[in-house]
Design a protein around this motif. Structure first.
Motif, short mmCIF file in Angstrom:
data_model
loop_
_atom_site.label_atom_id
_atom_site.label_comp_id
_atom_site.label_asym_id
_atom_site.label_seq_id
_atom_site.Cartn_x
_atom_site.Cartn_y
_atom_site.Cartn_z
N LEU A 28 0.80 -1.22 0.00
CA LEU A 28 0.00 0.00 0.00
C LEU A 28 0.84 1.27 0.00
CD1 LEU A 28 -2.72 -1.06 2.59
CD2 LEU A 28 -2.92 -1.01 0.10
N ILE A 29 2.09 1.17 0.37
CA ILE A 29 2.96 2.36 0.49
C ILE A 29 3.72 2.54 -0.82
CG2 ILE A 29 4.89 3.37 1.75
CD1 ILE A 29 4.08 1.62 4.11
N PRO A 30 3.57 3.72 -1.45
CA PRO A 30 4.34 3.95 -2.68
C PRO A 30 5.82 4.09 -2.37
CG PRO A 30 3.06 5.90 -2.09
CD PRO A 30 2.70 4.83 -1.11
N THR A 31 6.64 3.37 -3.11
CA THR A 31 8.09 3.43 -2.94
C THR A 31 8.75 3.65 -4.29
OG1 THR A 31 8.32 1.04 -3.19
CG2 THR A 31 8.12 1.87 -0.95
N HIS A 32 9.99 4.07 -4.24
CA HIS A 32 10.75 4.24 -5.46
C HIS A 32 12.10 3.58 -5.29
CE1 HIS A 32 11.76 6.01 -9.27
NE2 HIS A 32 12.92 6.37 -8.77
N PRO A 33 12.45 2.57 -6.02
CA PRO A 33 11.69 1.88 -7.05
C PRO A 33 10.53 1.07 -6.44
CG PRO A 33 13.76 0.75 -6.66
CD PRO A 33 13.78 1.99 -5.81
N PRO A 34 9.51 0.78 -7.26
CA PRO A 34 8.30 0.12 -6.75
C PRO A 34 8.54 -1.25 -6.12
CG PRO A 34 7.96 0.92 -8.99
CD PRO A 34 9.41 1.12 -8.67
N ASP A 35 9.57 -1.95 -6.54
CA ASP A 35 9.81 -3.30 -6.02
C ASP A 35 10.80 -3.31 -4.85
OD1 ASP A 35 11.94 -2.54 -7.57
OD2 ASP A 35 12.21 -4.49 -8.53
N LYS A 36 11.09 -2.14 -4.27
CA LYS A 36 12.04 -2.06 -3.16
C LYS A 36 11.49 -2.80 -1.94
CE LYS A 36 14.54 1.08 -0.20
NZ LYS A 36 14.73 2.44 0.26
N LYS A 37 12.31 -3.67 -1.38
CA LYS A 37 11.93 -4.43 -0.19
C LYS A 37 12.24 -3.58 1.04
CE LYS A 37 11.22 -8.43 2.12
NZ LYS A 37 10.60 -8.13 3.35
N LEU A 38 11.21 -3.29 1.83
CA LEU A 38 11.37 -2.48 3.03
C LEU A 38 11.44 -3.36 4.26
CD1 LEU A 38 8.60 0.17 2.25
CD2 LEU A 38 11.06 0.45 1.94
N SER A 39 12.24 -2.94 5.22
CA SER A 39 12.26 -3.64 6.51
C SER A 39 10.98 -3.28 7.26
CB SER A 39 13.48 -3.23 7.32
OG SER A 39 13.34 -1.89 7.74
N LYS A 40 10.71 -3.96 8.35
CA LYS A 40 9.53 -3.65 9.16
C LYS A 40 9.61 -2.23 9.70
CE LYS A 40 8.64 -8.40 10.53
NZ LYS A 40 8.64 -9.37 11.63
N ASN A 41 10.79 -1.83 10.13
CA ASN A 41 11.00 -0.48 10.65
C ASN A 41 10.74 0.55 9.56
OD1 ASN A 41 11.75 1.73 12.15
ND2 ASN A 41 13.90 1.16 12.30
#
Length: 106
Positions: A28-41
Motif C-alpha cells: 500500500l505504500i508507494p516506494t521508489h523503485p516500486p519493487d524495493k523491499k522495506l524492513s519492518k521499521n
C-alpha cells in the motif's frame, strides 16, 4: 512437552500473521523503485509519513481536485501538483532525501 509444542506452534502462527500484515502494508505504500523491499521499521516509518501526507492532502481543498484528476496515480499526482514539496516539508515529518526525489521520500 505437549505444552511447549503448542506454545511454539502458536508463536509461529502469530509471527506468520505479523509478517503477512507487513507484506500487505508494504503493497500500500508507494516506494521508489516500486519493487524495493522495506524492513519492518522502514515500513512503519514510511506508513506514518504517507498517512501524514494524505491527511494534509485531504485538508487542502485545491489538492483534493488534483488527487481526483490524477486517477489514483501517485506519480501523476506529484506531476500535477508541483507545490507539494513545500507542503511535505511543512507536514512535520523529515525525509532524508527530499532534495533528490519527492516520491523517494515515501
Amino acid at each position: 512437552m505437549t505444552r511447549k509444542i503448542f506454545t511454539n506452534t502458536r508463536e509461529r502462527w502469530r509471527q506468520q500473521n505479523v509478517n503477512s500484515a507487513f507484506a500487505r502494508l508494504r503493497k500500500l505504500i508507494p516506494t521508489h523503485p516500486p519493487d524495493k523491499k522495506l524492513s519492518k521499521n522502514e515500513t512503519l516509518r514510511l506508513a506514518m509519513r504517507y498517512i501524514n501526507f494524505l491527511v494534509k492532502v485531504l485538508g487542502e481543498p485545491g489538492l483534493q481536485q488534483t488527487a481526483v484528476a490524477s486517477r489514483g496515480s501517485i506519480l501523476g499526482f506529484f506531476q500535477q501538483a508541483p507545490h507539494l514539496e513545500e507542503m511535505i516539508e511543512n507536514c512535520g515529518v523529515s525525509c532524508p532525501d527530499m532534495s533528490s526525489n519527492i516520491v523517494g521520500c515515501w
